[in-house]
Write a protein that holds these residues in place. Structure first.
Motif, mmCIF file in Angstrom:
data_model
loop_
_atom_site.group_PDB
_atom_site.id
_atom_site.type_symbol
_atom_site.label_atom_id
_atom_site.label_comp_id
_atom_site.label_asym_id
_atom_site.label_seq_id
_atom_site.Cartn_x
_atom_site.Cartn_y
_atom_site.Cartn_z
ATOM 1 N N ALA A 60 25.587 80.515 97.418
ATOM 2 C CA ALA A 60 24.934 79.166 97.305
ATOM 3 C C ALA A 60 25.787 78.285 97.584
ATOM 4 O O ALA A 60 25.473 77.010 97.941
ATOM 5 N N LEU A 61 27.042 78.496 97.195
ATOM 6 C CA LEU A 61 28.228 77.415 97.009
ATOM 7 C C LEU A 61 29.288 77.911 97.930
ATOM 8 O O LEU A 61 29.877 79.058 97.813
ATOM 9 N N ILE A 62 29.908 77.024 98.746
ATOM 10 C CA ILE A 62 31.185 77.237 99.646
ATOM 11 C C ILE A 62 32.122 76.413 99.059
ATOM 12 O O ILE A 62 32.281 75.101 98.697
ATOM 13 N N TYR A 63 33.475 77.145 98.463
ATOM 14 C CA TYR A 63 34.308 76.243 97.538
ATOM 15 C C TYR A 63 35.623 76.627 98.089
ATOM 16 O O TYR A 63 36.220 77.762 98.606
ATOM 17 N N ASP A 64 36.404 75.487 98.559
ATOM 18 C CA ASP A 64 37.818 75.284 99.117
ATOM 19 C C ASP A 64 38.796 75.523 98.076
ATOM 20 O O ASP A 64 39.018 74.721 97.149
ATOM 21 N N LEU A 65 39.489 76.670 98.014
ATOM 22 C CA LEU A 65 40.480 76.920 97.009
ATOM 23 C C LEU A 65 41.359 76.182 97.130
ATOM 24 O O LEU A 65 42.363 75.887 96.054
ATOM 25 N N HIS A 66 41.947 75.601 98.296
ATOM 26 C CA HIS A 66 43.043 74.832 98.437
ATOM 27 C C HIS A 66 42.926 73.399 97.790
ATOM 28 O O HIS A 66 43.773 72.770 97.327
ATOM 29 N N THR A 67 41.647 72.643 97.773
ATOM 30 C CA THR A 67 41.337 71.603 97.335
ATOM 31 C C THR A 67 40.548 71.643 95.865
ATOM 32 O O THR A 67 40.340 70.412 95.420
ATOM 33 N N GLU A 68 40.007 72.816 95.757
ATOM 34 C CA GLU A 68 39.332 73.112 94.791
ATOM 35 C C GLU A 68 37.805 72.220 94.718
ATOM 36 O O GLU A 68 37.789 71.503 93.531
ATOM 37 N N ARG A 69 37.385 72.107 95.845
ATOM 38 C CA ARG A 69 36.139 71.224 96.266
ATOM 39 C C ARG A 69 34.831 72.138 96.719
ATOM 40 O O ARG A 69 35.321 72.946 97.400
ATOM 41 N N ILE A 70 33.759 71.907 96.060
ATOM 42 C CA ILE A 70 32.460 72.312 96.868
ATOM 43 C C ILE A 70 32.287 71.681 98.476
ATOM 44 O O ILE A 70 32.334 70.443 98.222
ATOM 45 N N VAL A 71 32.290 72.576 99.109
ATOM 46 C CA VAL A 71 32.140 71.785 100.570
ATOM 47 C C VAL A 71 30.754 71.972 101.343
ATOM 48 O O VAL A 71 30.365 71.647 102.324
ATOM 49 N N GLU A 72 29.898 72.982 100.662
ATOM 50 C CA GLU A 72 28.724 73.205 101.204
ATOM 51 C C GLU A 72 27.886 73.702 100.065
ATOM 52 O O GLU A 72 28.141 74.439 99.267
ATOM 53 N N SER A 73 26.627 73.473 99.981
ATOM 54 C CA SER A 73 25.641 74.110 98.928
ATOM 55 C C SER A 73 24.263 74.227 99.544
ATOM 56 O O SER A 73 23.667 73.696 100.421
ATOM 57 N N HIS A 74 23.628 75.274 99.076
ATOM 58 C CA HIS A 74 22.274 75.932 99.106
ATOM 59 C C HIS A 74 21.481 75.962 97.881
ATOM 60 O O HIS A 74 21.818 77.222 97.212
ATOM 61 N N LEU A 75 20.718 75.194 97.526
ATOM 62 C CA LEU A 75 20.206 74.921 96.148
ATOM 63 C C LEU A 75 18.679 75.566 95.796
ATOM 64 O O LEU A 75 18.025 75.335 97.100
ATOM 65 N N ILE A 76 18.327 75.953 94.739
ATOM 66 C CA ILE A 76 17.026 76.262 94.625
ATOM 67 C C ILE A 76 16.333 74.883 94.084
ATOM 68 O O ILE A 76 16.841 74.332 93.110
ATOM 69 N N THR A 77 15.216 74.723 94.605
ATOM 70 C CA THR A 77 14.565 73.182 94.398
ATOM 71 C C THR A 77 13.923 73.403 93.016
ATOM 72 O O THR A 77 13.549 74.250 92.509
ATOM 73 N N VAL A 78 13.637 71.936 92.572
ATOM 74 C CA VAL A 78 12.901 71.827 91.240
ATOM 75 C C VAL A 78 11.727 72.580 91.164
ATOM 76 O O VAL A 78 11.232 73.316 90.467
ATOM 77 N N GLU A 79 10.833 72.407 92.315
ATOM 78 C CA GLU A 79 9.555 72.814 92.356
ATOM 79 C C GLU A 79 9.652 74.585 92.403
ATOM 80 O O GLU A 79 8.759 75.221 91.931
ATOM 81 N N VAL A 80 10.581 75.048 93.129
ATOM 82 C CA VAL A 80 10.613 76.366 92.967
ATOM 83 C C VAL A 80 11.052 76.855 91.760
ATOM 84 O O VAL A 80 10.588 78.119 91.311
ATOM 85 N N LEU A 81 12.080 76.356 91.269
ATOM 86 C CA LEU A 81 12.517 76.842 89.886
ATOM 87 C C LEU A 81 11.276 76.697 88.778
ATOM 88 O O LEU A 81 11.196 77.705 88.036
ATOM 89 N N GLU A 82 10.605 75.796 88.846
ATOM 90 C CA GLU A 82 9.277 75.896 88.038
ATOM 91 C C GLU A 82 8.517 76.759 87.968
ATOM 92 O O GLU A 82 8.067 77.523 87.137
ATOM 93 N N GLU A 83 8.063 77.155 89.287
ATOM 94 C CA GLU A 83 7.071 78.304 89.641
ATOM 95 C C GLU A 83 7.669 79.683 89.170
ATOM 96 O O GLU A 83 7.132 80.417 88.679
ATOM 97 N N VAL A 84 9.147 79.935 89.406
ATOM 98 C CA VAL A 84 9.837 81.247 89.418
ATOM 99 C C VAL A 84 9.747 81.458 88.122
ATOM 100 O O VAL A 84 9.229 82.482 87.431
ATOM 101 N N VAL A 85 10.206 80.152 87.173
ATOM 102 C CA VAL A 85 10.286 80.433 85.478
ATOM 103 C C VAL A 85 8.795 80.755 84.986
ATOM 104 O O VAL A 85 8.688 81.725 84.307
#
Length: 265
Positions: free
Chosen positions: A73-98
């Motif tokens: 879900a997250l691409i993290y650059d260890l050289h800079t310790e920063r997230i450079v890309e993300s793929h998140l679960i939306t609130v709508e999907v979270l609510e339905e799954v839970v």
């Protein structure tokens, strides 16, 4: 192995694979990782860990490499310790799954990994690095914001059984897997796995799957191990992983990943 060309990309899981059982990186493994990068090959840590757990690893490996975190879900650059890309679960999907899981599986409790932070219900039994510093939140708070990973914990069911149940109920909404020996299921956005993130990264670098070697130990590693041209399990791996890979190396406490890399680089 010595007669084969060295891979252009090395992808390895961390906990249970490249890390010792106590979660540290051995000097031998640090040296092997250094040889990979010094050769010009790409080193990628592909882990279920969130970025907030990567500080110690980044320091141990001298900030070498990229990390694919939260099971893709997250691409993290260890050289800079920063997230450079993300793929998140939306609130709508979270609510339905839970809602679906609560309605069909009693005693489940939830936590969520955000891009920067962690929230959990008061009854969620914390493990490992989360035992300190994370405050409990109200039950409805775990669905309040998009997240990188939704986790469901059951006090009695085993992880293989629970994963099957979760997949049947909400597999059309999220991708479920597990990476521990307790009844803890990790859910990412639908279609997001270690393999999808690694394949996308390799494509950007114009590296073919046949030029990739991957190491793992648990079911969340299976998509990555199936995609990579050469796959290794450590000897302590889950039975499903041992059955799926091309090769088996020594256990994580015997530096199994380093043993292979020393022969290749």
């Amino acid at each position: 192995m010595q007669s084969l060309p060295a891979p252009r990309l090395v992808a390895t899981d961390l906990d249970g694979t490249a890390l010792r059982p106590d979660g540290t990186v051995s000097p031998r493994t640090v040296a092997a990782f250094g040889r990979v990068e010094e050769s010009g090959a790409v080193l990628v840590f592909v882990t279920g860990r969130p970025p907030r757990w990567m500080g110690g690893v980044a320091n141990a490996v001298r900030h070498r490499g990229l990390a694919i975190c939260a099971n893709g879900a997250l691409i993290y650059d260890l050289h800079t310790e920063r997230i450079v890309e993300s793929h998140l679960i939306t609130v709508e999907v979270l609510e339905e799954v839970v809602a679906q899981l609560r309605a069909n599986v009693s005693d489940l409790v939830f936590s969520v990994e955000y891009e920067a932070g962690f929230a959990h219900e008061s009854d969620f039994l914390l493990g490992g690095l989360d035992r300190k510093g994370a405050g409990a939140v109200r039950a409805d708070s775990v669905t309040a914001h998009p997240c990188a990973k939704l986790l469901a914990l059951h006090p009695h069911m085993g992880p293989d059984e629970l994963q099957g149940v979760v997949h049947e109920l909400v597999g059309h909404l999220v991708t479920a897997t597990h990476s521990s020996n307790r009844g803890l299921i990790e859910m990412s956005a639908q279609g997001v796995t270690k393999a999808t993130a690694l394949a996308a990264l390799a494509a950007q670098l114009e590296i073919k799957s046949s030029q990739v070697i991957a190491f793992g130990d648990m079911p969340n590693d299976l998509p990555m191990l199936s995609w990579a041209g050469t796959s290794y399990a450590v000897a302590n791996a889950h039975p499903d992983v041992l059955a799926a890979v091309d090769h088996v190396t020594a256990a994580n406490h015997d530096d199994g990943v380093a043993q292979v890399l020393e022969k290749l680089f």
